[in-house]
Design a protein around this motif. Structure first.
Motif: not given
Length: 207
Positions: A23-27, A45-51, A113-116
């Motif tokens: 999930l890219a941007g899944g937070t 696996t959730i890809l995020c900018r700061n785990a 899942c990334y927003g913006g």
């Protein structure tokens, strides 16, 4: 107790095919709701900018995604992974190197899942598509999430509808042109349960 329950539920789902889901941007809300609805046998696996900040007990900043320590304890099949989000000039995590091999190498599903609706959206999409190609994982199904046409005036109201349409189209066309297996899924504002069900239905087709 939680681990015993987790193992018991895992046995219940053992007849299904376990999937590696990224999930890219899944937070965000959609990512968390979807992750929590999946069988415990799936590896998420959730890809995020700061785990580090995303896993903190309490949210430290609205600038970064957050799932929280409690969420990760409740769903031990979910892990966080730093990535660059497509912008090498805006890296905030400490451990982003090698995310491609860790997350994409064995992925069965990659959910965008990334927003913006800034240029960052297109950069993130391009990064996922390019790195999947680079590591030679063409079997993964890429699923993009975009609002229905009627909701474009609701989401990100400070961004023009025309610009949102342009960037959504860029991402959808990029995935369609470069990923052999893909789904461009439309979701509705304020219908979280329905959106998760629609997404889960697409993923379950791969089991």
């Amino acid at each position: 107790f939680l681990w015993t329950l987790f193992v018991a539920v895992s046995c219940f789902f053992e007849a299904t095919t376990a999937l590696n889901i990224v999930l890219a941007g899944g937070t965000g809300q959609v990512g968390q709701a979807f992750a929590s609805s999946l069988p415990p046998t799936d590896k998420i696996t959730i890809l995020c900018r700061n785990a580090f900040l995303a896993a903190a007990p309490n949210r430290a900043s609205s600038q970064f995604g957050w799932v929280g320590e409690g969420f990760l304890a409740k769903y031990p099949n979910v892990q966080l992974r730093d990535w660059d989000g497509g912008d090498l000039l805006d890296i905030t995590g400490d451990d982003w190197v090698g995310w491609q091999a860790d997350a994409l190498q064995n992925a069965d599903v990659v959910v965008h899942c990334y927003g913006g609706y800034t240029e960052q959206r297109v950069m993130a999409c391009e990064r996922l598509v390019r790195e999947s190609y680079t590591i030679k994982n063409q079997k993964a199904t890429h699923i993009t999430l975009s609002p229905i046409e009627e909701d474009l005036t609701i989401v990100a109201p400070l961004c023009s509808v025309a610009l949102k349409q342009k960037r959504i189209m860029e991402c959808e066309e990029m995935v369609a042109a470069n990923c052999p297996n893909f789904v461009n899924l439309k979701i509705e504002a304020n219908r979280m349960e329905q959106n998760c069900n629609d997404l889960k239905e697409e993923v379950d087709k791969l089991r």
